[in-house]
Design a protein around this motif. Structure first.
Motif, PDB file in Angstrom:
ATOM      1  N   GLY A  53       0.791  -1.229   0.000  1.00 38.57           N
ATOM      2  CA  GLY A  53       0.000   0.000   0.000  1.00 38.57           C
ATOM      3  C   GLY A  53       0.822   1.277   0.000  1.00 38.57           C
ATOM      4  N   GLU A  54       2.131   1.155   0.193  1.00 36.78           N
ATOM      5  CA  GLU A  54       2.966   2.362   0.200  1.00 36.78           C
ATOM      6  C   GLU A  54       3.234   2.835  -1.235  1.00 36.78           C
ATOM      7  OE1 GLU A  54       5.472   2.477   4.295  1.00 36.78           O
ATOM      8  OE2 GLU A  54       6.424   1.346   2.678  1.00 36.78           O
ATOM      9  N   THR A  55       3.653   4.106  -1.333  1.00 36.39           N
ATOM     10  CA  THR A  55       3.975   4.674  -2.645  1.00 36.39           C
ATOM     11  C   THR A  55       5.482   4.762  -2.800  1.00 36.39           C
ATOM     12  OG1 THR A  55       1.934   5.957  -2.701  1.00 36.39           O
ATOM     13  CG2 THR A  55       3.725   6.711  -4.128  1.00 36.39           C
ATOM     14  N   VAL A  56       5.959   4.188  -3.922  1.00 32.97           N
ATOM     15  CA  VAL A  56       7.391   4.185  -4.226  1.00 32.97           C
ATOM     16  C   VAL A  56       7.621   5.016  -5.480  1.00 32.97           C
ATOM     17  CG1 VAL A  56       9.367   2.747  -4.895  1.00 32.97           C
ATOM     18  CG2 VAL A  56       7.668   1.861  -3.278  1.00 32.97           C
ATOM     19  N   VAL A  57       8.562   5.944  -5.423  1.00 34.06           N
ATOM     20  CA  VAL A  57       8.974   6.681  -6.616  1.00 34.06           C
ATOM     21  C   VAL A  57      10.389   6.249  -6.959  1.00 34.06           C
ATOM     22  CG1 VAL A  57       9.544   8.957  -7.571  1.00 34.06           C
ATOM     23  CG2 VAL A  57       7.468   8.652  -6.198  1.00 34.06           C
ATOM     24  N   VAL A  58      10.622   5.957  -8.243  1.00 30.82           N
ATOM     25  CA  VAL A  58      11.973   5.606  -8.680  1.00 30.82           C
ATOM     26  C   VAL A  58      12.359   6.483  -9.860  1.00 30.82           C
ATOM     27  CG1 VAL A  58      11.053   3.581  -9.957  1.00 30.82           C
ATOM     28  CG2 VAL A  58      13.501   3.747  -9.523  1.00 30.82           C
ATOM     29  N   SER A  59      13.538   7.101  -9.747  1.00 26.58           N
ATOM     30  CA  SER A  59      14.064   7.881 -10.880  1.00 26.58           C
ATOM     31  C   SER A  59      15.007   6.981 -11.682  1.00 26.58           C
ATOM     32  CB  SER A  59      14.773   9.140 -10.372  1.00 26.58           C
ATOM     33  OG  SER A  59      15.789   8.804  -9.453  1.00 26.58           O
ATOM     34  N   GLY A  60      15.314   7.398 -12.909  1.00 21.49           N
ATOM     35  CA  GLY A  60      16.084   6.502 -13.783  1.00 21.49           C
ATOM     36  C   GLY A  60      15.310   5.214 -13.971  1.00 21.49           C
ATOM     37  N   ALA A  61      13.990   5.346 -14.079  1.00 24.72           N
ATOM     38  CA  ALA A  61      13.107   4.178 -13.925  1.00 24.72           C
ATOM     39  C   ALA A  61      13.199   3.164 -15.062  1.00 24.72           C
ATOM     40  CB  ALA A  61      11.651   4.656 -13.790  1.00 24.72           C
ATOM     41  N   ALA A  62      13.626   3.620 -16.240  1.00 21.98           N
ATOM     42  CA  ALA A  62      13.681   2.683 -17.373  1.00 21.98           C
ATOM     43  C   ALA A  62      15.080   2.123 -17.582  1.00 21.98           C
ATOM     44  CB  ALA A  62      13.196   3.381 -18.644  1.00 21.98           C
ATOM     45  N   GLY A  63      15.963   2.363 -16.621  1.00 16.67           N
ATOM     46  CA  GLY A  63      17.324   1.846 -16.728  1.00 16.67           C
ATOM     47  C   GLY A  63      17.446   0.464 -16.107  1.00 16.67           C
ATOM     48  N   ALA A  64      18.687  -0.037 -16.114  1.00 15.29           N
ATOM     49  CA  ALA A  64      18.942  -1.394 -15.636  1.00 15.29           C
ATOM     50  C   ALA A  64      18.494  -1.584 -14.193  1.00 15.29           C
ATOM     51  CB  ALA A  64      20.432  -1.687 -15.765  1.00 15.29           C
ATOM     52  N   VAL A  65      18.835  -0.641 -13.338  1.00 23.46           N
ATOM     53  CA  VAL A  65      18.458  -0.749 -11.919  1.00 23.46           C
ATOM     54  C   VAL A  65      16.980  -0.371 -11.743  1.00 23.46           C
ATOM     55  CG1 VAL A  65      18.879   0.171  -9.600  1.00 23.46           C
ATOM     56  CG2 VAL A  65      20.814  -0.265 -11.125  1.00 23.46           C
ATOM     57  N   GLY A  66      16.603   0.774 -12.331  1.00 27.72           N
ATOM     58  CA  GLY A  66      15.265   1.336 -12.083  1.00 27.72           C
ATOM     59  C   GLY A  66      14.131   0.411 -12.440  1.00 27.72           C
ATOM     60  N   MET A  67      14.239  -0.282 -13.566  1.00 26.75           N
ATOM     61  CA  MET A  67      13.094  -1.120 -13.960  1.00 26.75           C
ATOM     62  C   MET A  67      12.934  -2.342 -13.054  1.00 26.75           C
ATOM     63  SD  MET A  67      13.973  -2.981 -17.626  1.00 26.75           S
ATOM     64  CE  MET A  67      13.902  -1.467 -18.540  1.00 26.75           C
ATOM     65  N   ILE A  68      14.016  -2.754 -12.427  1.00 24.49           N
ATOM     66  CA  ILE A  68      13.914  -3.879 -11.485  1.00 24.49           C
ATOM     67  C   ILE A  68      13.349  -3.369 -10.151  1.00 24.49           C
ATOM     68  CG2 ILE A  68      15.174  -5.766 -10.348  1.00 24.49           C
ATOM     69  CD1 ILE A  68      15.075  -5.897 -13.460  1.00 24.49           C
ATOM     70  N   VAL A  69      13.769  -2.180  -9.759  1.00 22.35           N
ATOM     71  CA  VAL A  69      13.236  -1.583  -8.515  1.00 22.35           C
ATOM     72  C   VAL A  69      11.707  -1.510  -8.593  1.00 22.35           C
ATOM     73  CG1 VAL A  69      13.058   0.572  -7.175  1.00 22.35           C
ATOM     74  CG2 VAL A  69      15.286  -0.201  -8.022  1.00 22.35           C
ATOM     75  N   GLY A  70      11.211  -0.955  -9.695  1.00 22.96           N
ATOM     76  CA  GLY A  70       9.767  -0.764  -9.832  1.00 22.96           C
ATOM     77  C   GLY A  70       9.008  -2.080  -9.766  1.00 22.96           C
ATOM     78  N   GLN A  71       9.561  -3.097 -10.410  1.00 19.85           N
ATOM     79  CA  GLN A  71       8.851  -4.390 -10.422  1.00 19.85           C
ATOM     80  C   GLN A  71       8.887  -5.075  -9.056  1.00 19.85           C
ATOM     81  OE1 GLN A  71       9.281  -6.780 -14.258  1.00 19.85           O
ATOM     82  NE2 GLN A  71      11.060  -5.444 -14.320  1.00 19.85           N
ATOM     83  N   ILE A  72      10.012  -4.962  -8.365  1.00 19.82           N
ATOM     84  CA  ILE A  72      10.051  -5.575  -7.016  1.00 19.82           C
ATOM     85  C   ILE A  72       9.060  -4.837  -6.108  1.00 19.82           C
ATOM     86  CG2 ILE A  72      11.465  -6.149  -5.001  1.00 19.82           C
ATOM     87  CD1 ILE A  72      13.894  -6.338  -6.841  1.00 19.82           C
ATOM     88  N   ALA A  73       8.996  -3.517  -6.269  1.00 20.38           N
ATOM     89  CA  ALA A  73       8.050  -2.745  -5.443  1.00 20.38           C
ATOM     90  C   ALA A  73       6.613  -3.182  -5.742  1.00 20.38           C
ATOM     91  CB  ALA A  73       8.234  -1.254  -5.706  1.00 20.38           C
ATOM     92  N   LYS A  74       6.318  -3.472  -7.010  1.00 19.16           N
ATOM     93  CA  LYS A  74       4.977  -3.975  -7.346  1.00 19.16           C
ATOM     94  C   LYS A  74       4.747  -5.341  -6.687  1.00 19.16           C
ATOM     95  CE  LYS A  74       2.091  -2.516  -9.135  1.00 19.16           C
ATOM     96  NZ  LYS A  74       1.074  -1.609  -8.478  1.00 19.16           N
ATOM     97  N   LEU A  75       5.776  -6.189  -6.708  1.00 22.34           N
ATOM     98  CA  LEU A  75       5.635  -7.513  -6.064  1.00 22.34           C
ATOM     99  C   LEU A  75       5.344  -7.377  -4.574  1.00 22.34           C
ATOM    100  CD1 LEU A  75       8.535  -9.451  -7.830  1.00 22.34           C
ATOM    101  CD2 LEU A  75       6.108 -10.053  -7.879  1.00 22.34           C
ATOM    102  N   LYS A  76       5.800  -6.283  -3.985  1.00 29.14           N
ATOM    103  CA  LYS A  76       5.561  -6.043  -2.556  1.00 29.14           C
ATOM    104  C   LYS A  76       4.256  -5.293  -2.310  1.00 29.14           C
ATOM    105  CE  LYS A  76       9.271  -8.101  -1.385  1.00 29.14           C
ATOM    106  NZ  LYS A  76       9.221  -9.376  -0.671  1.00 29.14           N
TER     107      LYS A  76
END
Ligand code: NDP
Length: 336
Positions: A145-168
């Protein structure tokens, strides 16, 4: 004696690096000594952190020396071995030179090509994937339920961050530099919303609209104006994983931005810088979990692969122009 190409640091960049900072040379491949392994480069990684190593001065990794071969992550194949641990044909990952062939004393990790395509060991299952995993999970501590913002979101690190946050179970807002990238994040990777920082009339206003509950976790890959805008939206007890500052890597003068400490104070927020290698003892646990998500189709990834050894500097420079979607790699040779 067989010959090969290698790339050296010719000069230290002032501001944005250019081709002139690199020097190509053709040299002989040395004969192997006891315990050594000859590795043919297949994929060579270019990474933003290498920009810092082109500068003089102290950092968490030593600077590249002038006139020396640039080093970084390389996936290769063993062509000859005088080391009992490696056989001809083995696939390996190592911190090796920008060379077509590297002689290694055996500080290499054997790769299992059945587990994932070889290139993935430099991306989603390599350093960038681990960076996303530890930065988000250890520092961000995401809760449903928390909100996560990621910059550089379409890069190697960023796109994985966003997906793990969705999994959580989080709401995920990505910030990236093109509509095509942002479209991909939403339609293919399940991000909830995105901001194109290059065309947004006001990142701050867009963030406020897209994060009506405020920002609980900010995973910062870029710094600069984007980060200044995100800080204004932080919630009480927010966590900021300070991963990268690519927007500042090529600036010559020290940038002065808003004074953020009062915000962190009144929000009782945590801001923590980290370097992925701090987590080395836990790499295998993370690799297992990333691998599990990947096999289950819960984690997707994209790579931008440029072909040809001669294109390594250009691929590196492209990182600062946003030319990559996902991990930027250079394919140097096919496996034999
Ligand atoms: P990326 O794959 O994200 O490639 C770099 C991207 O940064 C570009 O595609 C571009 O995307 C964006 N970018 C470039 N210049 C700017 C700018 N001036 N302002 C905003 N965005 C910019 O690289 P990585 O995923 O490998 O690395 C991401 C960040 O994480 C880097 O800062 C890197 O240094 C850091 N990092 C830190 C690690 C650690 O241990 N702390 C480990 C690995 C990486 P766009 O089109 O969106 O502009």
């Amino acid at each position: 004696m067989a010959k090969q190409r290698e790339i050296k640091l010719a000069s230290r960049p002032q501001g944005m690096p250019s081709q002139d900072n690199f020097l190509f040379e053709t040299v002989e491949i040395p004969a192997l000594q006891a315990d050594e392994v000859l590795v043919k480069s297949l994929y060579i990684s270019v990474d933003p952190y290498m920009r810092g190593r082109m500068n003089e001065g102290k950092s968490y990794v030593p600077p590249y020396a002038l006139g020396e071969v640039i080093t970084g992550g390389v996936v290769g194949q063993v062509v000859e071995s005088k080391n009992d641990r490696f056989q001809t044909g083995d696939f390996v990952l190592g911190e090796l030179g920008w060379r077509e062939f590297n002689v290694s004393k055996g500080r290499l990790t054997k790769l299992n090509p059945q587990l994932a395509p070889l290139s993935a060991f430099l991306g989603v299952l390599g350093m960038p994937g681990l960076t996303a995993y530890f930065g988000l999970l250890d520092i961000g501590q995401p809760k449903e339920g928390e909100t996560v913002v990621v910059s550089g979101a379409a890069g190697a690190v960023g796109m994985i961050v966003g997906q793990i946050a969705k999994l959580k179970g989080c709401r995920v807002v990505g910030i990236a530099g093109s509509d095509e990238k942002n479209q991909y994040l939403v339609s293919e990777l399940g991000f909830d919303a995105t901001i194109n920082y290059k065309t947004s009339p006001s990142i701050r206003k867009e963030l406020a609209e897209l994060c009506p509950q405020g920002v609980d976790i900010y995973f910062d890959n870029v710094g600069g104006d984007i980060t200044d805008a995100v800080f204004l939206q932080l919630n009480d007890f927010a966590r900021v994983a300070l991963c990268g500052q690519i927007a500042l890597y090529n600036t010559e003068k020290v940038e002065v931005g808003p004074r953020i400490l009062p915000i962190l104070l009144v929000r009782r927020a945590l801001l923590k810088g980290f370097i992925v290698s701090d987590y080395q003892p836990q790499y295998s646990v993370a690799m297992q979990e990333l691998g599990k998500w990947l096999q289950a189709g819960q984690l997707k990834y994209r790579e931008t692969i440029v072909e040809g050894f001669e294109n390594i500097p250009e691929a590196f420079l492209g990182l600062f122009r946003g030319e990559n979607v996902g991990k930027q790699l250079v394919k140097v040779a096919d496996p034999f």
